[in-house]
Design a protein around this motif. Sequence first.
Motif, PDB file in Angstrom:
ATOM      1  N   THR A  22      71.092  55.799  60.562  1.00  0.00           N
ATOM      2  CA  THR A  22      69.838  55.263  61.080  1.00  0.00           C
ATOM      3  C   THR A  22      68.911  56.428  61.412  1.00  0.00           C
ATOM      4  O   THR A  22      69.337  57.436  61.971  1.00  0.00           O
ATOM      5  N   VAL A  23      67.641  56.268  61.044  1.00  0.00           N
ATOM      6  CA  VAL A  23      66.651  57.319  61.270  1.00  0.00           C
ATOM      7  C   VAL A  23      65.426  56.687  61.908  1.00  0.00           C
ATOM      8  O   VAL A  23      64.834  55.759  61.340  1.00  0.00           O
ATOM      9  N   THR A  24      65.055  57.162  63.083  1.00  0.00           N
ATOM     10  CA  THR A  24      63.877  56.651  63.765  1.00  0.00           C
ATOM     11  C   THR A  24      62.655  57.454  63.326  1.00  0.00           C
ATOM     12  O   THR A  24      62.653  58.685  63.381  1.00  0.00           O
ATOM     13  N   GLY A  25      61.630  56.744  62.875  1.00  0.00           N
ATOM     14  CA  GLY A  25      60.418  57.429  62.443  1.00  0.00           C
ATOM     15  C   GLY A  25      59.616  56.583  61.489  1.00  0.00           C
ATOM     16  O   GLY A  25      59.938  55.424  61.221  1.00  0.00           O
ATOM     17  N   VAL A  26      58.551  57.162  60.973  1.00  0.00           N
ATOM     18  CA  VAL A  26      57.665  56.497  60.017  1.00  0.00           C
ATOM     19  C   VAL A  26      58.223  56.687  58.614  1.00  0.00           C
ATOM     20  O   VAL A  26      58.523  57.810  58.201  1.00  0.00           O
ATOM     21  N   GLY A  27      58.333  55.608  57.888  1.00  0.00           N
ATOM     22  CA  GLY A  27      59.052  55.634  56.615  1.00  0.00           C
ATOM     23  C   GLY A  27      58.395  56.381  55.486  1.00  0.00           C
ATOM     24  O   GLY A  27      59.040  56.629  54.459  1.00  0.00           O
ATOM     25  N   GLY A  32      62.536  49.796  57.173  1.00  0.00           N
ATOM     26  CA  GLY A  32      62.317  48.519  57.836  1.00  0.00           C
ATOM     27  C   GLY A  32      63.636  47.862  58.189  1.00  0.00           C
ATOM     28  O   GLY A  32      64.438  47.551  57.301  1.00  0.00           O
ATOM     29  N   CYS A  33      63.851  47.663  59.480  1.00  0.00           N
ATOM     30  CA  CYS A  33      65.110  47.053  59.921  1.00  0.00           C
ATOM     31  C   CYS A  33      64.841  45.716  60.591  1.00  0.00           C
ATOM     32  O   CYS A  33      65.390  45.405  61.643  1.00  0.00           O
ATOM     33  N   GLY A  34      63.962  44.932  59.977  1.00  0.00           N
ATOM     34  CA  GLY A  34      63.768  43.560  60.426  1.00  0.00           C
ATOM     35  C   GLY A  34      64.839  42.676  59.831  1.00  0.00           C
ATOM     36  O   GLY A  34      65.911  43.134  59.437  1.00  0.00           O
ATOM     37  N   ARG A  35      64.533  41.391  59.727  1.00  0.00           N
ATOM     38  CA  ARG A  35      65.534  40.463  59.198  1.00  0.00           C
ATOM     39  C   ARG A  35      65.868  40.759  57.739  1.00  0.00           C
ATOM     40  O   ARG A  35      67.031  40.724  57.334  1.00  0.00           O
ATOM     41  N   ALA A  63      58.928  47.545  46.731  1.00  0.00           N
ATOM     42  CA  ALA A  63      58.183  47.370  47.976  1.00  0.00           C
ATOM     43  C   ALA A  63      57.903  45.889  48.206  1.00  0.00           C
ATOM     44  O   ALA A  63      57.522  45.171  47.280  1.00  0.00           O
ATOM     45  N   ARG A  64      58.079  45.455  49.442  1.00  0.00           N
ATOM     46  CA  ARG A  64      57.714  44.085  49.800  1.00  0.00           C
ATOM     47  C   ARG A  64      56.240  44.069  50.193  1.00  0.00           C
ATOM     48  O   ARG A  64      55.799  44.841  51.040  1.00  0.00           O
ATOM     49  N   ILE A  65      55.476  43.167  49.564  1.00  0.00           N
ATOM     50  CA  ILE A  65      54.043  43.063  49.809  1.00  0.00           C
ATOM     51  C   ILE A  65      53.696  41.606  50.128  1.00  0.00           C
ATOM     52  O   ILE A  65      54.075  40.702  49.389  1.00  0.00           O
ATOM     53  N   TYR A  66      52.998  41.392  51.227  1.00  0.00           N
ATOM     54  CA  TYR A  66      52.603  40.038  51.598  1.00  0.00           C
ATOM     55  C   TYR A  66      51.387  39.561  50.810  1.00  0.00           C
ATOM     56  O   TYR A  66      51.265  38.385  50.486  1.00  0.00           O
ATOM     57  N   ASP A  67      50.456  40.453  50.520  1.00  0.00           N
ATOM     58  CA  ASP A  67      49.212  40.099  49.833  1.00  0.00           C
ATOM     59  C   ASP A  67      49.461  40.061  48.327  1.00  0.00           C
ATOM     60  O   ASP A  67      49.687  41.099  47.709  1.00  0.00           O
ATOM     61  N   ALA A 124      61.207  49.460  50.471  1.00  0.00           N
ATOM     62  CA  ALA A 124      60.279  49.430  51.595  1.00  0.00           C
ATOM     63  C   ALA A 124      60.040  47.974  51.968  1.00  0.00           C
ATOM     64  O   ALA A 124      59.330  47.252  51.267  1.00  0.00           O
ATOM     65  N   VAL A 125      60.664  47.538  53.067  1.00  0.00           N
ATOM     66  CA  VAL A 125      60.614  46.122  53.434  1.00  0.00           C
ATOM     67  C   VAL A 125      60.177  45.948  54.888  1.00  0.00           C
ATOM     68  O   VAL A 125      60.615  45.015  55.572  1.00  0.00           O
ATOM     69  N   SER A 126      59.308  46.832  55.363  1.00  0.00           N
ATOM     70  CA  SER A 126      58.773  46.668  56.713  1.00  0.00           C
ATOM     71  C   SER A 126      57.745  45.550  56.714  1.00  0.00           C
ATOM     72  O   SER A 126      57.467  44.932  55.680  1.00  0.00           O
TER      73      SER A 126
END
Length: 221
Positions: free
Chosen positions: A47-52, A7-10, A97-101, A71-73
């Motif tokens: 950098t690697v493009t793909g599904v983590g 995850g390369c967001g903020r 892992a980042r989890i919103y729920d 894992a922070v997507s």
Amino acid sequence: MHIVIMGCGRVGSTLTQSLEDRGHTTAVIDSNPDAFRRLGPGFAGRTVTGVGFDRGVLKRAGIEQADAFAAVSSGDNSNIIAARVAREQFQVPNVVARIYDPGRAEVYERLGIPTIATVPWAADQVLRRLVPAGSEPIWRDPSGEVRLDHVYAPFGWVGHRVSDLEQAASVRVAYLLRLGTGIIATPDTVVQEGDYLSIFVREVDAEAAHAVLDRGPKEDA
């Protein structure tokens, strides 16, 4: 350490830059190659493009040599699947892992996957800045007997030794922040205006301790 970040967001880009500043090597995975622009021109990692959670993608990111995986997507499912693959198939020792729920976060914690539940964390941080100092502890030990509180140095204690404050309030000053620098307090450390104190106190003594902090030291007769 070599650390793989999905995850390369903020959050992911900020985490990556912080790790590189500390001398670690990093590899960042994201399904959108444009996201890597957040890393800036000075980024020295991979950098690697793909599904983590794809094994091939993870291998290209160096997961087999990784000391840690984050894992922070933006997707809960993707984060937890990737975290489990890293932990269970590649035996990465440190995984988060980042989890919103928050409900899911509790379940995954019981499965042995450390999680950061974003919404409760943010709400908790806001709460601590809204309510009076000492109302909400930063941390409690598993028994609930001891808590950690953060308080700005009470005006009445400025100029007094930490040992005097500790004795009067029945607390232990773990450390303090002074002008942005962390300091391990000694008994002879003198409290200065603007200090931010981290104090351990028994839960049953917390209310009385904060009253003493607010009141200041007793004046000698």
